[in-house]
Enzyme design. Sequence first.
Site, short mmCIF file in Angstrom:
data_model
loop_
_atom_site.label_atom_id
_atom_site.label_comp_id
_atom_site.label_asym_id
_atom_site.label_seq_id
_atom_site.Cartn_x
_atom_site.Cartn_y
_atom_site.Cartn_z
N GLY A 509 -54.85 -24.28 50.17
CA GLY A 509 -54.78 -25.52 50.82
C GLY A 509 -55.33 -26.71 49.78
O GLY A 509 -55.58 -26.58 48.66
N VAL A 511 -58.32 -29.47 48.34
CA VAL A 511 -59.72 -29.85 48.20
C VAL A 511 -59.80 -31.44 48.16
O VAL A 511 -59.46 -31.97 47.28
CB VAL A 511 -60.20 -29.29 46.87
CG1 VAL A 511 -61.70 -29.57 46.97
CG2 VAL A 511 -60.25 -27.70 47.19
N ASP A 621 -58.77 -13.97 41.35
CA ASP A 621 -57.79 -15.08 40.81
C ASP A 621 -58.79 -16.01 39.94
O ASP A 621 -58.82 -17.24 39.75
CB ASP A 621 -57.21 -16.12 41.53
CG ASP A 621 -56.35 -16.85 40.84
OD1 ASP A 621 -55.51 -16.68 39.92
OD2 ASP A 621 -55.80 -18.06 41.55
#
Length: 790
Positions: A509, A511, A621
Amino acid sequence: MLDVSGNSLSGEVPVQIGNLSKLQQLKMANNSFYGMVPIEIKQCSSLNVLDLEGNRFSGEIPGFLSAMTGLKVLSLGGNLFSGSIPSSVRNLTQLETLNLGHNNLNGTLPEEIMGLSNLSTLDLSGNKFSGEIPASIGNLSQVVVLNLSNNGFSGKIPASLGALFKLTTLDLSKQNLSGELPFELSGLPNLQVIALQENILSGDVPEGLSSLMSLRYVNLSSNLFSGHIPETFSFLHSLAVLSLSNNRITGMIPPELGNCTELEVLELGSNSLTGHIPADLSGLLRLNVLDLGGNNLTGEIPEEISKCSSLTSLLLNGNRLSGSIPDSLSELSNLTMVDLSYNSLSGNIPANLSLIPGLVYFNVSSNDLTGEIPVSLGSRFNNPSTFAGNQDLCGKPLDRKCEDVAVKNRRKRLILLIVAVSCAASLVSLCCCFYVFSLLRWRKKLKEAAGEKKPSPARASSGASGGRSSTDSVGLKLVMFNNKITLAETIEATRQFAEENVLSRSRYGLVFKACYNDGMVLSIRRLPDGSLDENMFRKEAEFLGKVKHRNLTVLRGYYAGPPDLRLLVYDYMPNGNLATLLQEASHQDGHVLNWPMRHLIALGIARGLAFLHASNMVHGDTKPQNVLFDADFEAHLSDFGLDRLTTPAAPEASTSAPVGTLGYVSPEAVLTGETTKESDVYSFGIVLLELLSGKRPVTFSEDEDIVKWVKKQLQRGQIVELLEPGLLELDPESSEWEEFLLGIKVGLLCTAPDPLDRPTMADIVFMLEGCRVGADIPSSADPTSQHSPA
């Protein structure tokens, strides 16, 4: 003349230098001399050029230099001088060049400099000067180059700069300058470079710059400029760089910019531009970079853009562009970056895009693209996130077979047909009900007119409705672990989740930067739709909120409510991420990141990962974009634990989620689709090698990666090739040189092909702590000076 510049000389300057009584020019630049400048130099009474730039001289600027009144060139930049500029500098009345840039000088700009009437070059960049730029700077009537960038100057830009008619270069970037740009600057006929980026300047984009016909470089990015882009900028036929990104500019892109035929860089990203991309830009045959990302542009990508044959970067992400991706983009043979993500593009991905030979970055995620991903393109960019967010896109690297998509589309069309029929039937039923209801009301009125009495159900219905409204008034609240912040305040602080407040985008999403009325600033992550149900989300968020460490971004709160709104609240990190910092360092010849800073960053990332592993968590990640910096430039690892908040806990869900990022993900994670502690160690090793060498993993060819490249340089004994520009000054005889090599070896250990051969993160922390033979820099930013909270 004595010129020993550009060698590897070290040690202190011998005091016997004073015996060269007839010396006129002394040039010792770009060596490794250290210590104090010997006072014996003043015995060289005929000296007119003293160039000591690019060494390690320290202490204050020697006061005895002001007695050498014959000096015309004094260059002390790129050293370790501290303190303020001595007021006795006013005695150097013949001085033409004064270079004190990139030291640790502080204080205000001394008025004494303004009396050096012969000065043509003044470079005070990269220091810690503060206060306002004095209006008396207009007295330097002979100045050609004025560079005060990367300091702490504040206040307005003095209008007196308009008196510097010989000025060709004005660099006031990276300060705290505010207010509007003085109109007087538009009267400088010789001005070629104007760099004002990264300030807080405001007002309309100055149209007066159009009168400066010699302009070649204009950078007003990262300010608060508003208004429209002046059409008269088309008069600047010599303009090579125009950067207006990260402002509040509105309106349309003037097609007239196509007349700036010398333009090589056009950066208009992260504004509020509207309308179509002008086809007239196709006349910019020298254009290398076109950045229009993060605006509100609509319409199609013009086919004519393929005429910009020199284009290397095409960034159109974060707009509302529609239509198909033009096949003609394949004609841009020099392209290295193409970002078309977060638009409404449709149709197939042209297969001939794989013919672009130098393409190293490609992103078409979050569009409405359909069909099969071209095989050659999918194998070249084998990262699902590159193509994610396109529901009808199939083929590798997406775990979505084209046969399944075809069945799904047929099923979707059938469902749409059923829905359409159902809606039509419902509409007919509603019309019938309305007719019956109207008929009954008419009949009731007739009866009331006839005197019939009907009992009123008001009392019973009011009791029922009262209970329902009290239940509805109970709403979900923003859960904060420490502060008390409401959801309404958070939505207001992000300006209704406005595009201009977006800090970053990822598969988890957007930020947003949230600025509250009391001055508090936080980061709000809005997770994509389709996240966990409310109860599971709350449970996972409560768990994640307990994961606290000084080198991790700590979850401060969360929100879960209908309709599928999921928010995570973090501390705001004002100094960006490691990817941006490394890019800035490469653009500034390494003056941003020295070895101690790089070591502390690596150690901070390692400590954060080690804590996660000790808590039985895997990051999955690790990359520079996920390393954020607070106000003290301390590293914080972000984006961990988010898989638990965004994907259902089902076995089939874990196999479809993308694993890591291209260039940083371990080989075994790509094959298995699973991330482990060992794959985290591999990713950290890649980040460490990039941090030390400045080489981005994605810039290598298919036959060579950063690990093979580092090993090759070590085998050939070409250690200097490994040094990032900011580390070129390392002395091979120093302890820092040994520390750097130890860091390289740690990176190679982390990237061992066999996961079982890789050290644990706890071992890596131990090795990196031992990398510093000397003590760490004592400062407020030093994470080793405090214990890590559990």
